[in-house]
Design a protein around this motif. Structure first.
Motif, PDB file in Angstrom:
ATOM      1  N   ARG A 169      32.573  39.384  36.855  1.00 52.77           N
ATOM      2  CA  ARG A 169      31.906  39.472  38.161  1.00 52.77           C
ATOM      3  C   ARG A 169      30.751  38.491  38.248  1.00 52.77           C
ATOM      4  O   ARG A 169      30.066  38.206  37.263  1.00 52.77           O
ATOM      5  N   ARG A 260      35.270  39.505  40.689  1.00 56.78           N
ATOM      6  CA  ARG A 260      34.539  40.038  41.833  1.00 56.78           C
ATOM      7  C   ARG A 260      33.275  39.225  42.055  1.00 56.78           C
ATOM      8  O   ARG A 260      32.502  39.009  41.127  1.00 56.78           O
ATOM      9  N   THR A 301      34.399  42.973  46.629  1.00 55.68           N
ATOM     10  CA  THR A 301      34.280  41.538  46.384  1.00 55.68           C
ATOM     11  C   THR A 301      34.133  40.828  47.722  1.00 55.68           C
ATOM     12  O   THR A 301      34.666  41.295  48.741  1.00 55.68           O
TER      13      THR A 301
END
Length: 314
Positions: A169, A260, A301
């Protein structure tokens, strides 16, 4: 273990990189991530300040914090950081893009800041600060170079390592000033908000166009944030960060190793950047970025958060 790794770093252990981690919000993000069991690579432009900050966190018992020198404005620096992460860990789970600048200088004349803002609310203080800014073409160019181009190059250099993570992420520390309501041009707002058609190349073009328009005195006629309203380059750099976040999130949403990508406004935090003004402590400000960095798998996201709540890009 990713390709090129030459050690036995445990695959289940999460690794994070935090840019601009030597003080303020960045340092607190490092602290909170490390307190949650994450191995943190604290990065800073200054070797002395960065190494000192990492050592201070280790003295608090956060042994999994290490320092690596990194200058977000130097593309070659990102390649060096990526090489370090690759050989040390073989992957990267979390990137927190925190490094950034306001792109202005403050001119208070003979006024004392603390006396001038005494008794003012947070909003009144911010308004007063905005009335005492100076923003040159050089300031604007540097702001875009660091906040947009620098952060983008950092992401690009570390992307293969993030894709080596089972749950990579990217968290970009942003601002409500990046919302498109600060743009007066409907065409420009529409283009920046239509992330299904936007490309990375077009965002780069818009970044260059902004700098050119700033130098030519064409901000208002094109519909950019007005220079007279203060922080024109900062607002634009954050809006471009938002656009890039959405394009990147779209691009990687359906990959076999989902990534993400989100951005977050931490609030009006008391840091050096805000000259110690603000309504939140660094502990409170770090809560949003850290929550995104540590959120369970399969979450949002391509979203802009104000602290921990999803918000509009417009």
């Amino acid at each position: 273990m990713g390709p090129g790794s030459n050690n036995s770093f445990p695959a289940e252990k999460r690794v994070a990189v935090v840019t601009g981690g030597n003080k303020g919000l960045g340092l607190e993000i490092c602290k909170q991530l490390a307190a949650n069991g994450v191995t943190v690579v604290l990065t800073a432009r200054s070797e002395e300040r960065g190494a000192g900050a990492a050592a201070a966190l280790r003295q608090l018992g956060l042994s999994e914090v290490l320092f690596h020198q990194f200058d977000v404005s130097e593309p070659s620096s990102a390649a060096g950081l990526a090489d370090f992460i690759k050989h040390k860990f073989g992957k990267l789970d979390i990137l927190v893009n925190n490094a950034g600048i306001l792109g202005v200088t403050f001119d208070f004349g003979n006024l004392d800041l603390n006396k001038a803002i005494e008794g003012k609310s947070a909003n009144e203080t911010l308004e007063w600060l905005m009335q005492h800014t100076v923003e040159t073409a050089e300031n604007a160019e540097e702001c875009l170079k660091i906040n947009y181009h620098g952060n983008k190059k950092t992401i690009q250099a570390l992307l293969p390592l993030l894709q080596s993570s089972p749950d990579g992420r990217i968290v970009t520390v942003s601002s409500v000033f990046g919302q498109l309501s600060f743009f007066s041009g409907e065409k420009l707002k529409e283009e920046l908000n239509d992330f299904s058609k936007l490309s990375e190349e077009r965002i780069d073009e818009l970044a260059e166009l902004f700098v050119r328009d700033f130098k030519d005195g064409e901000l208002e006629s094109r519909g950019w944030p007005a220079r007279a309203d203060a922080f024109a380059a900062y607002k634009t750099s954050k809006a471009l960060q938002h656009a890039y976040t959405r394009v990147l999130a779209r691009k990687h949403a359906s990959s076999s190793s989902p990534l993400r990508v989100n951005c977050v406004h931490p609030g009006y935090v008391k840091t050096d950047m805000t000259l110690g003004t603000g309504e939140l402590t660094v502990e409170e400000g770090a809560a949003g970025p850290v929550a995104l960095a540590l959120s369970p798998p399969g979450g949002a996201t391509g979203v802009f958060f104000i602290q921990t709540e999803p918000a509009s890009f417009v």
